[in-house]
Design a protein around this motif. Structure first.
Motif, short mmCIF file in Angstrom:
data_model
loop_
_atom_site.label_atom_id
_atom_site.label_comp_id
_atom_site.label_asym_id
_atom_site.label_seq_id
_atom_site.Cartn_x
_atom_site.Cartn_y
_atom_site.Cartn_z
N GLU A 45 0.85 -1.20 0.00
CA GLU A 45 0.00 0.00 0.00
C GLU A 45 0.88 1.24 0.00
OE1 GLU A 45 -2.24 -1.10 3.55
OE2 GLU A 45 -3.99 -1.47 2.26
N THR A 46 1.23 1.68 -1.19
CA THR A 46 2.16 2.81 -1.34
C THR A 46 1.56 4.11 -0.81
OG1 THR A 46 1.35 3.10 -3.60
CG2 THR A 46 3.35 1.78 -3.30
N GLU A 47 0.24 4.20 -0.76
CA GLU A 47 -0.40 5.42 -0.26
C GLU A 47 -0.76 5.32 1.22
OE1 GLU A 47 -0.44 7.93 -2.36
OE2 GLU A 47 0.41 6.55 -3.85
N ASN A 48 -0.40 4.20 1.83
CA ASN A 48 -0.74 3.98 3.24
C ASN A 48 0.51 3.54 4.01
OD1 ASN A 48 -2.29 3.71 5.59
ND2 ASN A 48 -2.90 1.61 5.07
N ASP A 49 1.55 4.35 3.91
CA ASP A 49 2.79 4.12 4.65
C ASP A 49 3.38 2.74 4.38
OD1 ASP A 49 4.82 5.04 6.30
OD2 ASP A 49 3.93 4.17 8.09
N PHE A 50 3.21 2.26 3.13
CA PHE A 50 3.78 0.99 2.68
C PHE A 50 3.36 -0.19 3.57
CE2 PHE A 50 6.46 4.23 0.84
CZ PHE A 50 6.54 3.81 -0.49
N GLY A 51 2.06 -0.22 3.86
CA GLY A 51 1.53 -1.40 4.53
C GLY A 51 1.63 -2.61 3.61
N MET A 52 1.87 -3.77 4.19
CA MET A 52 2.09 -4.99 3.40
C MET A 52 0.96 -5.98 3.69
SD MET A 52 5.46 -4.45 2.29
CE MET A 52 6.54 -5.85 2.33
N LYS A 53 0.32 -6.45 2.62
CA LYS A 53 -0.77 -7.42 2.76
C LYS A 53 -0.24 -8.82 2.46
CE LYS A 53 -4.50 -4.24 1.42
NZ LYS A 53 -5.56 -4.00 0.40
N TYR A 54 -0.19 -9.63 3.52
CA TYR A 54 0.34 -10.99 3.37
C TYR A 54 -0.79 -12.00 3.39
CZ TYR A 54 4.97 -9.09 4.45
OH TYR A 54 6.14 -8.38 4.43
N GLN A 55 -0.52 -13.17 2.79
CA GLN A 55 -1.45 -14.28 2.89
C GLN A 55 -0.67 -15.58 3.05
OE1 GLN A 55 -3.65 -14.35 -0.83
NE2 GLN A 55 -2.16 -15.75 -1.77
N LEU A 56 -1.31 -16.58 3.62
CA LEU A 56 -0.69 -17.88 3.83
C LEU A 56 -0.43 -18.53 2.47
CD1 LEU A 56 0.03 -19.71 6.30
CD2 LEU A 56 -2.15 -20.87 5.89
N ILE A 57 0.73 -19.15 2.31
CA ILE A 57 1.03 -19.89 1.09
C ILE A 57 0.27 -21.21 1.14
CG2 ILE A 57 2.86 -21.02 -0.24
CD1 ILE A 57 4.78 -18.85 0.82
N GLU A 58 -0.60 -21.42 0.19
CA GLU A 58 -1.56 -22.52 0.25
C GLU A 58 -0.88 -23.88 0.38
OE1 GLU A 58 -5.08 -24.33 0.65
OE2 GLU A 58 -4.77 -22.15 0.54
N LEU A 132 13.89 -11.86 18.11
CA LEU A 132 13.81 -11.60 16.67
C LEU A 132 14.41 -10.23 16.36
CD1 LEU A 132 10.24 -12.95 15.89
CD2 LEU A 132 12.35 -13.79 14.85
N SER A 133 15.15 -10.13 15.26
CA SER A 133 15.81 -8.88 14.90
C SER A 133 14.90 -8.04 14.01
CB SER A 133 17.13 -9.17 14.17
OG SER A 133 17.65 -8.00 13.58
N GLY A 134 14.43 -6.92 14.54
CA GLY A 134 13.59 -6.02 13.75
C GLY A 134 14.32 -5.46 12.55
N ASN A 135 15.61 -5.22 12.67
CA ASN A 135 16.37 -4.67 11.55
C ASN A 135 16.43 -5.65 10.38
OD1 ASN A 135 16.92 -2.30 12.95
ND2 ASN A 135 18.81 -3.08 13.84
N LEU A 136 16.73 -6.92 10.68
CA LEU A 136 16.80 -7.92 9.61
C LEU A 136 15.43 -8.13 8.98
CD1 LEU A 136 19.14 -10.65 11.17
CD2 LEU A 136 19.73 -8.96 9.44
N ILE A 137 14.39 -8.13 9.80
CA ILE A 137 13.02 -8.31 9.27
C ILE A 137 12.65 -7.13 8.36
CG2 ILE A 137 10.58 -8.39 9.92
CD1 ILE A 137 11.62 -9.74 12.58
N ASN A 138 12.95 -5.92 8.79
CA ASN A 138 12.64 -4.74 7.98
C ASN A 138 13.41 -4.73 6.67
OD1 ASN A 138 10.85 -3.81 9.91
ND2 ASN A 138 12.35 -2.47 10.90
N LYS A 563 11.08 2.38 5.46
CA LYS A 563 10.00 3.04 4.72
C LYS A 563 10.46 4.29 3.97
CE LYS A 563 6.23 0.94 7.32
NZ LYS A 563 5.04 1.12 8.17
N PRO A 564 11.32 5.14 4.54
CA PRO A 564 11.84 6.26 3.75
C PRO A 564 12.63 5.80 2.52
CG PRO A 564 12.17 6.67 6.09
CD PRO A 564 11.67 5.27 5.98
N VAL A 565 13.34 4.68 2.62
CA VAL A 565 14.06 4.14 1.45
C VAL A 565 13.07 3.75 0.36
CG1 VAL A 565 15.48 2.22 0.62
CG2 VAL A 565 16.09 3.38 2.75
N LEU A 566 11.97 3.08 0.75
CA LEU A 566 10.94 2.72 -0.21
C LEU A 566 10.28 3.95 -0.82
CD1 LEU A 566 9.08 -0.27 1.53
CD2 LEU A 566 10.62 -0.37 -0.43
#
Length: 777
Positions: A45-58, A132-138, A563-566
């Motif tokens: 969601e580029t207009e919503n602070d780059f929110g990411m919509k995930y789904q389970l891999i079937e 869990l490392s927030g930096n690696l996840i981001n 997010k600023p990089v994106l």
């Protein structure tokens, strides 16, 4: 009842770890990624602070369900996915799913990482967990978002402008550019003629060769002698001046040292496995994964044989080095062990995704000790890693080099070079190969080095002959898998874990083909590259791609926010995509010629099988012809005379597909009979496997020659090199094959990989392809 749940990525790793952790642990596998972005527009969601919509891999739902069910009964969770950004992201996705399922409550969650699957390493990891490392996840979320934004915006544009089904990627597009630009260099290359003057000499009963370096006091450069007439003139003058002998002017002796290569990183492993074993990058990584996850060595012993194989580090753990030094001392002697361990430093500033280079988990576990428990690919790769690791901690090789200058009259100098290995050191175990090495390169391999007879200043040597040799400069070589991986790494395109997928994508999209293990761009690849280079140059620029990788590394270190990089990337990128909606379609060239059917203009277009010429009046007019057909040629297929389809008795016609011309039934698609246009040549060599037919010379769909049993598909025996009706003297296999390499020339080799027999071959190479002439010759 087990108290703890530990989750890894693969079932093989889970099986190995279960044996080490005991009954208090339940070990389950996620089978790789568990969630991904939804596969449609709006997932980021580029207009919503780059929110990411995930789904389970079937396909992994049942594995996730098993993890959720096990977590309900466990007291704590250990996330033990791979020790890199991607592994960190998988652990985070699992954690998010378990939170949504409300099965975590206040149960402790631990992130554990290890770089080898051994009992000691795993127990140490369990005792030293982290968060869990927030930096690696981001960093991984930013990478996935970037790849999604490029793919979901550029690919539809390619569908409109070129053809459906194409794709553009953030790292695959610069890789394609590398291959296309190299091909354009080759096509523009004009060969230049040059000559060298060689002399055949003898002294003390030993023959050797020297090359002319000075004539009449002038130094001979590469193009000093650029035609046969000048070479013949110099030849005649030298013979007159020399009078059958040369005088030794100087003998210079030096001793030099050659240092071992550092231990393997992902990149160098892929390169060496390609050079030495003929493995693709994917085959290398698949086999390395198996060695890492654990092999059954018998008697219930399952152990990981190598450390983690996705790394760009070259350092080794102190405990590993100590064991390596002990093995070197025992197997190769104390004289091959340096006084202090050799320490290697990373050249890449971002080499941090793992703590160690790729090495055996135990240096004492030799290839011979495990060969009965490994498949051929596994054994060959393990042996490569083991030898490289041993060699990197051994003493340098010591070589004596000799340079002898000899006079043929006044101002004419011939030079002979030779070298001998005084102390092989690490070379007794392993030597690194080099891509595209010139045949006359001074750094020759040990087996190619020459030993000159002893000579002293002032003595004379017998001149047996002077030989002018004609040469032509050659274009730069196409990329092999090894040299492409090296180039990607040098430009900073992608990261070690992505090289195999980059190459796979380029091949699967048919942007490139492999021709004699070298990458050649297809027409589709050229058009895609041309479109991207003209309209999105900023995004296929090598420096831009490398800077983006640096930004992702900075995010993983906590030095930048993701997010600023994106945002910075997206603002420019979306505007450029919008601007290019109106550009003309590439891959269409209007022609002056009129259609012989309807009179409208013809155009050269890009189709599924490359370029063709078609009428601009399509679909009202269906005239088409091949690009190389004569002007005005009919698009009616050519009928094969005096033959009918063996299946339905219809006419047979000559057709053209993506892999060239073939014979097919005119009743297609009702009848799908097809056969090669050219009948395969019979080698006369009996198939060594079924012994019921001979071997035929065939071409693969990519144009590569191979030799296979005439009974295919009932017998699937095949070899790449021309077969020779001669049994192997070493293992007794009924045939040998003839292999030609730049380094060793023409050899008879055993097709049985485990045998390894090879010896020089001096006869004619049967069924050999005609040599390719360099451009401009």
């Amino acid at each position: 009842m087990p108290k703890h749940l530990i989750v890894v990525e693969s079932p093989a790793k889970a099986k190995t770890m279960s044996k080490y952790l005991g009954k208090d642990f339940t070990c389950l596998a996620s089978y790789g990624h568990v969630r991904d972005l939804i596969p449609k527009q709006g997932a980021v969601e580029t207009e919503n602070d780059f929110g990411m919509k995930y789904q389970l891999i079937e396909k992994n739902k049942k594995h996730v369900d098993a993890i959720v069910k096990a977590m309900k009964k466990a007291d704590s969770l250990y996330l033990a996915t791979d020790p890199d950004r991607e592994g960190e992201a998988i652990s985070w996705h699992l954690h998010e799913i378990l939170k949504q399922e409300d099965v975590l409550d206040d149960k402790p969650v631990h992130r554990v990482e290890f770089h080898e699957i051994t009992k000691t390493a795993i127990q140490h990891a369990i005792e030293s967990p982290r968060q869990l490392s927030g930096n690696l996840i981001n960093a991984q979320q930013a990478r996935r978002a970037l790849d999604y934004l490029v793919g979901f915006n550029l690919s539809p544009l390619l569908w409109k402008k070129v053809r459906r089904g194409l794709s553009a990627g953030r790292v695959q597009s610069p890789a394609l550019r590398l291959i296309v630009e190299r091909e354009e260099e080759i096509e523009k290359f004009i060969a230049r003629e040059y000559w060298t003057i060689e002399s055949d000499l003898n002294t003390k009963g030993k023959d050797f060769v020297a090359r002319l370096t000075h004539f009449n006091g002038e130094k001979i450069e590469q193009f000093t002698v650029d035609n046969g007439a000048r070479a013949a003139e110099i030849d005649a003058a030298l013979k007159t001046a020399a009078q059958g002998k040369l005088e030794v002017l100087s003998v210079e002796k030096k001793q030099r040292r050659r240092n071992p290569a550092p231990p393997f990183t992902t990149s160098t492993l892929q390169q060496e496995a390609s050079r030495k074993l003929g493995f693709s990058a994917q085959r290398t990584m698949r086999t390395a994964q198996q060695l890492y996850e654990g092999m059954d060595l018998g008697h219930g012993e399952v152990v990981g044989l190598i450390s983690y194989m996705r790394t760009d580090a070259v350092n080794l753990a102190n405990e590993a080095v100590a064991e390596i030094r002990e093995v070197i001392k025992d197997r190769f002697g104390a004289d091959n062990l340096p006084d202090e361990p050799i320490v290697y430093k990373n050249k890449s500033k971002n080499a941090q995704e793992a703590h160690e280079a790729i090495r055996p988990t135990s240096a004492a576990r030799t290839p011979d000790a495990v060969k009965d428990h490994l498949k051929p690919d596994q054994l060959r790769l393990y042996e490569l890693i083991w030898k490289r690791t041993m060699a990197c901690q051994m003493v340098p090789a010591v070589l004596d080099t000799v340079t002898v200058d000899m006079a043929a009259g006044e101002g004419n100098v011939f030079r002979a070079n030779g070298s001998t290995v005084v102390k092989p050191g690490f070379m007794a175990v392993y030597q690194e190969d080099i891509d595209d090495k010139p045949a006359d390169a001074p750094e020759a391999a040990a087996e190619d080095e020459k030993l000159l007879p002893p000579m002293e200043k002032g003595e004379t040597v017998e001149l047996k002959a002077i030989r002018p040799e004609q040469h032509f400069t050659e274009p730069p070589p196409r990329f092999s898998e090894a040299s492409l991986v090296k180039a990607l790494e040098s430009y900073g395109i992608g990261r070690p874990s992505t090289y195999a997928s980059i190459i796979y994508t380029l091949e699967s999209r048919e942007y490139v083909t492999l021709d004699n293990r070298r990458f050649k761009p297809t027409d589709v690849g050229r058009v895609v590259n041309k479109f991207l280079s003209e309209h999105f140059f900023h995004y296929v620029d090598y420096d831009f791609t490398a800077r983006m990788e640096d930004d992702l590394d900075a995010i993983s270190r906590g030095e930048k926010e993701w997010k600023p990089v994106l945002q910075e990337f997206w603002v420019d990128f979306k505007n450029q995509v919008k601007e290019k909606e109106s550009v003309d379609r590439p891959g269409v060239e209007m022609m002056e010629e009129a259609c012989p059917k309807c009179g409208k203009k013809l155009a050269k277009r890009l189709g599924r099988n490359g370029y063709f010429i078609g009428c601009t009046g399509y679909p009202d007019c269906n005239y088409t012809r091949n690009v190389d057909d004569a002007v005005g040629a009919s698009n009616e297929p050519e009928i094969v005379p005096d033959r009918k389809c063996p299946k339905c008795e219809s006419n047979l016609v000559i057709k053209r597909g993506r892999y060239g011309r073939f014979i097919g039934c005119s009743n297609y698609p009702n009848c799908k009979h097809m056969e090669p246009l050219e009948k395969p040549a019979d080698t006369g060599v009996e198939c060594p496997e079924c012994k019921q037919a001979t071997m035929l010379k065939r071409k693969s769909r990519y144009g590569k020659v191979f030799y296979s049993c005439a009974r295919y598909p009932d017998c699937k025996y095949a070899v790449w090199n021309p077969p020779l009706k001669e049994p192997c003297p070493q293992c007794g296999w009924p045939i040998l094959s003839i292999k030609t390499t730049k380094r060793r020339g023409v050899e008879k080799v055993c097709p049985v990989k485990e045998c390894g027999f090879a010896e020089p071959y001096e006869g004619e190479v049967p069924f050999a392809e005609p040599p390719k002439v360099a451009a401009g010759v």
